[in-house]
Motif scaffolding. Sequence first.
Motif, PDB file in Angstrom:
ATOM      1  N   UNK A  71       0.810  -1.229   0.000  1.00 50.19           N
ATOM      2  CA  UNK A  71       0.000   0.000   0.000  1.00 50.19           C
ATOM      3  C   UNK A  71       0.839   1.272   0.000  1.00 50.19           C
ATOM      4  N   UNK A  72       2.153   1.160  -0.030  1.00 44.70           N
ATOM      5  CA  UNK A  72       3.004   2.340   0.149  1.00 44.70           C
ATOM      6  C   UNK A  72       2.852   3.359  -0.972  1.00 44.70           C
ATOM      7  N   UNK A  73       2.630   2.895  -2.203  1.00 44.00           N
ATOM      8  CA  UNK A  73       2.558   3.827  -3.326  1.00 44.00           C
ATOM      9  C   UNK A  73       1.923   3.121  -4.515  1.00 44.00           C
ATOM     10  N   UNK A  74       1.337   3.898  -5.404  1.00 44.63           N
ATOM     11  CA  UNK A  74       0.648   3.312  -6.568  1.00 44.63           C
ATOM     12  C   UNK A  74       1.602   2.595  -7.522  1.00 44.63           C
ATOM     13  N   UNK A 102      13.978  -0.567   6.423  1.00 46.54           N
ATOM     14  CA  UNK A 102      13.391   0.543   7.175  1.00 46.54           C
ATOM     15  C   UNK A 102      12.583   1.413   6.230  1.00 46.54           C
ATOM     16  N   UNK A 103      11.294   1.571   6.528  1.00 48.14           N
ATOM     17  CA  UNK A 103      10.387   2.378   5.715  1.00 48.14           C
ATOM     18  C   UNK A 103      10.338   3.787   6.299  1.00 48.14           C
ATOM     19  N   UNK A 104      10.529   4.793   5.441  1.00 47.87           N
ATOM     20  CA  UNK A 104      10.587   6.178   5.906  1.00 47.87           C
ATOM     21  C   UNK A 104       9.540   7.001   5.166  1.00 47.87           C
ATOM     22  N   UNK A 105       8.460   7.384   5.845  1.00 53.83           N
ATOM     23  CA  UNK A 105       7.468   8.273   5.209  1.00 53.83           C
ATOM     24  C   UNK A 105       8.067   9.668   5.052  1.00 53.83           C
ATOM     25  N   UNK A 106       7.840  10.295   3.904  1.00 51.55           N
ATOM     26  CA  UNK A 106       8.501  11.575   3.629  1.00 51.55           C
ATOM     27  C   UNK A 106       7.539  12.595   3.049  1.00 51.55           C
ATOM     28  N   UNK A 107       7.619  13.816   3.550  1.00 55.46           N
ATOM     29  CA  UNK A 107       6.811  14.915   3.007  1.00 55.46           C
ATOM     30  C   UNK A 107       7.352  15.373   1.666  1.00 55.46           C
ATOM     31  N   UNK A 122       8.790  13.528  -3.692  1.00 59.35           N
ATOM     32  CA  UNK A 122       7.762  14.080  -4.581  1.00 59.35           C
ATOM     33  C   UNK A 122       7.333  13.144  -5.700  1.00 59.35           C
ATOM     34  N   UNK A 123       8.064  12.071  -5.914  1.00 55.90           N
ATOM     35  CA  UNK A 123       7.721  11.185  -7.017  1.00 55.90           C
ATOM     36  C   UNK A 123       7.545   9.756  -6.549  1.00 55.90           C
ATOM     37  N   UNK A 124       8.355   8.871  -7.103  1.00 56.64           N
ATOM     38  CA  UNK A 124       8.273   7.461  -6.748  1.00 56.64           C
ATOM     39  C   UNK A 124       9.126   7.184  -5.515  1.00 56.64           C
ATOM     40  N   UNK A 177       6.478   8.700  -0.564  1.00 58.50           N
ATOM     41  CA  UNK A 177       5.740   9.959  -0.359  1.00 58.50           C
ATOM     42  C   UNK A 177       4.451   9.724   0.415  1.00 58.50           C
ATOM     43  N   UNK A 178       4.136  10.663   1.284  1.00 63.08           N
ATOM     44  CA  UNK A 178       2.901  10.572   2.061  1.00 63.08           C
ATOM     45  C   UNK A 178       1.807  11.383   1.378  1.00 63.08           C
ATOM     46  N   UNK A 179       0.571  11.188   1.844  1.00 63.98           N
ATOM     47  CA  UNK A 179      -0.521  12.070   1.461  1.00 63.98           C
ATOM     48  C   UNK A 179      -0.336  13.383   2.211  1.00 63.98           C
ATOM     49  N   UNK A 180      -0.248  14.485   1.477  1.00 69.11           N
ATOM     50  CA  UNK A 180       0.067  15.769   2.123  1.00 69.11           C
ATOM     51  C   UNK A 180      -1.222  16.494   2.514  1.00 69.11           C
ATOM     52  N   UNK A 181      -1.794  16.041   3.635  1.00 72.21           N
ATOM     53  CA  UNK A 181      -3.040  16.644   4.113  1.00 72.21           C
ATOM     54  C   UNK A 181      -2.784  17.963   4.828  1.00 72.21           C
ATOM     55  N   UNK A 182      -1.519  18.245   5.142  1.00 70.10           N
ATOM     56  CA  UNK A 182      -1.147  19.478   5.829  1.00 70.10           C
ATOM     57  C   UNK A 182      -0.332  20.329   4.874  1.00 70.10           C
TER      58      UNK A 182
END
Length: 324
Positions: A174-177, A205-210, A213-215, A231-236
């Motif tokens: 589920x990390x990315x499309x 090690x999985x690192x979520x990142x703001x 910007x791409x893959x 990349x995370x969903x940028x809700x903020x």
Amino acid sequence: MLRIHFTSDDLARVRMAAGPDPMWETLLSGHLINELHEARTFGAWRSRVVADLPRLALPYLHLTPPRGYSPDFLTPADGAADFGDGLDRVLVTHRDRLRTDIDRLGEQKAVSTWASDLRDGLVKAVDGLGATMTAYHAHAIEPYWTRIHAAVDADLMVRARLLATSGVEGVLSSLHSTIAWDAPVLTIDNPTVDRDVHLAGRGLRLIPSYFCSGKPITCADPELEPVLLFPIERSVSLVGVPRADPQAALARLLGRTRAAALQALVRPTTTSGLARRLGASLASASEHATVLRRAGLIRSTRCGNRTSHELTALGHGLLSGTPA
């Protein structure tokens, strides 16, 4: 195509970073500053940063081209608790690593005289690296760190729920499309890469990142600790509606000292560390931490006779003006 090969031991050793990695966020944001055509997702932030970028920050951007390779030594293995900790580790990089990474950078672009001196481990160049990284981070990252942390925290809560319901393989897929999980291989669809990474029992090690910007990406050197930035969903949003005085608003809500305590915990610390930051007694700091914890704004973890405190997603959101 990037292919990451797992063993059963590797699946048991998949772990998620506890929050945003300040060194990776600094590096990836540098890619975006160097990307002349970036005007969509990060356009408002980029415009604000570029408008008055300090001259001292420019050498760091020489090491962060928008595409291709950036030196691995800029993102130390195992992550960093904060920027200061990460910078200390960058500045003690072994000369062999400096030489290897700068040479690799030189294969894709001409390097400056300063970068050549850095390659040779010259003290003046290493000191310059500390100065330019500090200047860039203070201008481009630190003013936005609370919002970055809040966005990553929100993503981590989603991953935690998914882990509980679908396990590690559900999280991986589920990390990315662009990601596909076909045991025992995680495939990332990237036409510019053709590479196999064998974890060989080291885990991932999985690192979520703001600012990713791409893959999803990983380190170039296969000998380094295996990591996967996604990349995370940028809700903020980093650049929202200007607020006249956010600290004054917080003070009215929480009281001046308690608002200062919440702000002080942007960087996790112990009760005694909080007391030092506030210039208060240990008993007073403990009282403030108790009230903030009961309000759900911080979490506290006891280890032996020490108690550490850090902001929750709600706490980050309150500071950033975008409560979760």
